[in-house]
Design a protein around this motif. Structure first.
Motif, mmCIF file in Angstrom:
data_model
loop_
_atom_site.group_PDB
_atom_site.id
_atom_site.type_symbol
_atom_site.label_atom_id
_atom_site.label_comp_id
_atom_site.label_asym_id
_atom_site.label_seq_id
_atom_site.Cartn_x
_atom_site.Cartn_y
_atom_site.Cartn_z
ATOM 1 N N VAL A 1 0.856 -1.184 0.000
ATOM 2 C CA VAL A 1 0.000 0.000 0.000
ATOM 3 C C VAL A 1 0.900 1.245 0.000
ATOM 4 C CG1 VAL A 1 -1.699 1.297 1.349
ATOM 5 C CG2 VAL A 1 -1.804 -1.211 1.278
ATOM 6 N N PRO A 2 0.705 2.147 -0.965
ATOM 7 C CA PRO A 2 1.466 3.403 -0.905
ATOM 8 C C PRO A 2 1.080 4.130 0.379
ATOM 9 C CG PRO A 2 0.300 3.171 -2.994
ATOM 10 C CD PRO A 2 -0.217 2.095 -2.096
ATOM 11 N N LEU A 3 2.060 4.651 1.074
ATOM 12 C CA LEU A 3 1.789 5.203 2.402
ATOM 13 C C LEU A 3 1.905 6.722 2.371
ATOM 14 C CD1 LEU A 3 1.300 4.351 5.357
ATOM 15 C CD2 LEU A 3 3.771 4.202 5.619
ATOM 16 N N GLN A 4 0.838 7.373 2.858
ATOM 17 C CA GLN A 4 0.882 8.835 2.931
ATOM 18 C C GLN A 4 1.934 9.276 3.926
ATOM 19 O OE1 GLN A 4 -0.177 11.725 1.723
ATOM 20 N NE2 GLN A 4 -1.008 10.550 0.001
ATOM 21 N N PHE A 5 2.693 10.244 3.541
ATOM 22 C CA PHE A 5 3.717 10.706 4.458
ATOM 23 C C PHE A 5 3.734 12.217 4.559
ATOM 24 C CE2 PHE A 5 7.766 11.966 6.032
ATOM 25 C CZ PHE A 5 7.919 11.093 7.091
ATOM 26 N N ASN A 6 3.350 12.714 5.712
ATOM 27 C CA ASN A 6 3.493 14.131 6.036
ATOM 28 C C ASN A 6 3.344 14.222 7.551
ATOM 29 O OD1 ASN A 6 0.615 14.389 6.696
ATOM 30 N ND2 ASN A 6 0.325 14.125 4.497
ATOM 31 N N TRP A 7 3.584 15.399 8.086
ATOM 32 C CA TRP A 7 3.591 15.519 9.552
ATOM 33 C C TRP A 7 2.221 15.191 10.148
ATOM 34 C CZ3 TRP A 7 7.787 15.360 12.334
ATOM 35 C CH2 TRP A 7 9.007 15.790 11.778
ATOM 36 N N GLU A 8 1.153 15.593 9.430
ATOM 37 C CA GLU A 8 -0.187 15.310 9.961
ATOM 38 C C GLU A 8 -0.409 13.808 10.091
ATOM 39 O OE1 GLU A 8 -2.463 17.043 11.531
ATOM 40 O OE2 GLU A 8 -0.855 18.527 11.290
ATOM 41 N N ALA A 9 -0.022 13.084 9.035
ATOM 42 C CA ALA A 9 -0.206 11.624 9.047
ATOM 43 C C ALA A 9 0.627 10.997 10.172
ATOM 44 C CB ALA A 9 0.189 11.047 7.693
ATOM 45 N N LEU A 10 1.843 11.525 10.367
ATOM 46 C CA LEU A 10 2.691 10.993 11.438
ATOM 47 C C LEU A 10 2.083 11.246 12.807
ATOM 48 C CD1 LEU A 10 6.369 11.896 10.474
ATOM 49 C CD2 LEU A 10 5.300 9.651 10.518
#
Ligand SMILES: [Zn+2]
Length: 479
Positions: A332-341
């Motif tokens: 699964v492509p994984l969303q990556f940004n500070w909000e997601a973290l």
């Protein structure tokens, strides 16, 4: 265990070459920079696979490499050697650069609780020359095996030699593009530089097995004697040679990122066939990338190729990042940004709170076999990690006895690797002396008196506890 095989493009039931024993090679880092969040994801996924096999009772024989020569910029035959480029930029020699970044890989693996290939989490201060014992293979320590491997390919008639290099001749292998269908003619576009460097190269898709220390590479520092003259190996041949040398001419699983499919693994597979005239790897397994909101490539200049330390400085614990990676399937492509973290951080802390609220450290509890069975089934189902986390939620809401719930989740954590026990609020109380020393150390750290803080750390160790400095402050673990 079922996994997605990139060669057949199907989810397949894994049939091991030797029952009960998994042989697995994971493409490791090229050690010329600090790994970023994209690199770290791959190792999280294969850590879960490794741990899942161990949990299910398999013996795992795994190898991971450090590439410290021959990996060119832009994966181009005639780019710059990444290690040598970094060395010249920093005024160091290539070995110093490789040693430095190998250490950072081990540090990051430790913080992320990733197993080394032999199944242990290696301590950061481990002697770099001891890493072979933990299943790490360093390319420059396998030059003889690499040369022998190239000789086999040459004897079988899959190579040709020019003044610049020894090449793999892809026209000799009619199954070359099975893993990745490609229009090989298109590769001719943009190959202008190649023509300048080596006009004798026949087909742009042919690739270097051995690069000679001549022409553009006359000044290459890392070089070894070989039947094709002094020079250095190509990147692809290193992985073929090391994997077969350690695991044998047939092994079960080869892992890597999806970016490896078109070139690196396609070429590895061709070389394997060139050497042995049969398929070496049974299952090629690849992880998806992480994606940024605008679908940009990770790069230092865009500021999104963050390192683990930068993530921790931003208030995210290494276990939050681990949770972020492992809560979805590797494809699964994984969303990556500070909000997601931050979302993953909240989810992990909420999981810990729910477990802590049960007021048990699992002591005296027993495993809930029906949940264990379902957990195993989810793992075997192509690592269904979202299913695993749903199962844990269900278990936490169940009316099973608290100590049994906690005991079962702690058992699952052998695969999750989230250090749940170490983070439980309800676990054993710290000795009063350790509490006092921790308070003193907190003060010393605030005052930036590092000498004192280090000596307090040593004192705490005498009580059998190790202090970790995390984004949430000091944490202690039993040694
Ligand atoms: Zn590789």
């Amino acid at each position: 265990m079922k996994l997605y095989n990139s060669l057949t493009k199907k989810i397949e039931e894994i049939e091991l070459l030797k029952p009960g024993v998994v042989t697995m090679y994971s493409c490791g880092p090229t050690v010329y920079w600090r790994m970023h969040v994209g690199n770290l994801r791959a190792y999280a996924e294969w850590d879960i696979l490794h741990r899942a096999f161990l949990y299910l009772g398999y013996d795992v024989r795994r190898v991971m490499n450090f590439t410290d020569v021959g990996h060119m910029t832009d994966d181009d035959d005639f780019g710059e050697d990444k290690i040598e480029q970094a060395a010249s930029e920093k005024g160091k020699n290539p070995t110093e650069i490789a040693n430095y970044y190998i250490k950072t890989v081990i540090e990051d693996f430790y913080k992320m609780n990733y197993l080394s290939p032999n199944g242990e989490v290696v301590k950061p201060n481990t002697d770099i020359h001891e890493l072979g014992k933990y299943g790490w293979a360093r390319a420059t320590e396998y030059i003889d095996q690499i040369i022998d491997f190239v000789k086999k390919i040459e004897e079988n008639g899959f190579t040709y030699e020019t003044a610049q290099a020894l090449y793999f001749d892809i026209s000799k292998y009619n199954d070359y593009d099975r893993m990745f269908k490609q229009n090989l003619d298109e590769k001719k576009v943009g190959a202008r530089e190649e023509v300048e460097v080596d006009p004798q190269k026949k087909n742009p898709a042919d690739f270097v097995l051995w690069m000679k220390k001549v022409g553009k590479y006359e000044k290459h520092i890392m070089a070894w004697d070989s039947p094709w003259g002094v020079g250095f190996p190509g990147w692809h041949i290193e992985c073929s040679a090391m994997s077969c040398d350690i695991l044998g001419e047939k092994f079960d699983i080869h892992t890597g990122g999806i970016d490896h499919i078109p070139i690196h693994h396609t070429n590895e597979r061709a070389q394997n066939f060139g050497a042995y005239k049969h398929e070496v790897v049974k299952y090629w397994v690849h992880n998806e990338f992480i994606r940024t909101p605008k679908d940009e490539k990770l790069s230092k200049s865009k500021g999104n190729a963050l390192t683990l330390d930068e993530i921790i400085q931003g208030g995210i614990d290494s276990m939050d990042l681990r949770y972020h990676y492992i809560s979805v399937n590797y494809r699964v492509p994984l969303q990556f940004n500070w909000e997601a973290l931050k979302g993953s951080r909240r989810a992990r802390l909420s999981l810990l709170k729910k477990i802590s609220d049960l007021n048990s450290d699992g002591n005296g509890g027993s495993l809930l076999n029906n949940y264990v069975e379902r957990f195993e089934d989810l793992l075997k189902d192509n690592l269904n990690m979202s299913g695993v986390f749903a199962l844990i939620s269900e278990l936490l809401k169940s009316d099973e006895k608290p100590e049994n719930i906690v005991q079962t989740i702690l058992d699952f954590d052998r695969v999750l690797g989230l250090k749940i026990y170490e983070n439980l609020k309800t676990k054993e109380e710290l000795p009063k002396e350790v509490e006092e020393l921790l308070k003193k150390r907190e003060v010393a750290r605030k005052e930036e008196d590092f000498e004192k803080s280090d000596s307090l750390r040593d004192e705490i160790e005498k009580y059998g506890f190790k202090v970790l400095d995390t984004s949430e402050g000091q944490k202690v673990e039993r040694i």
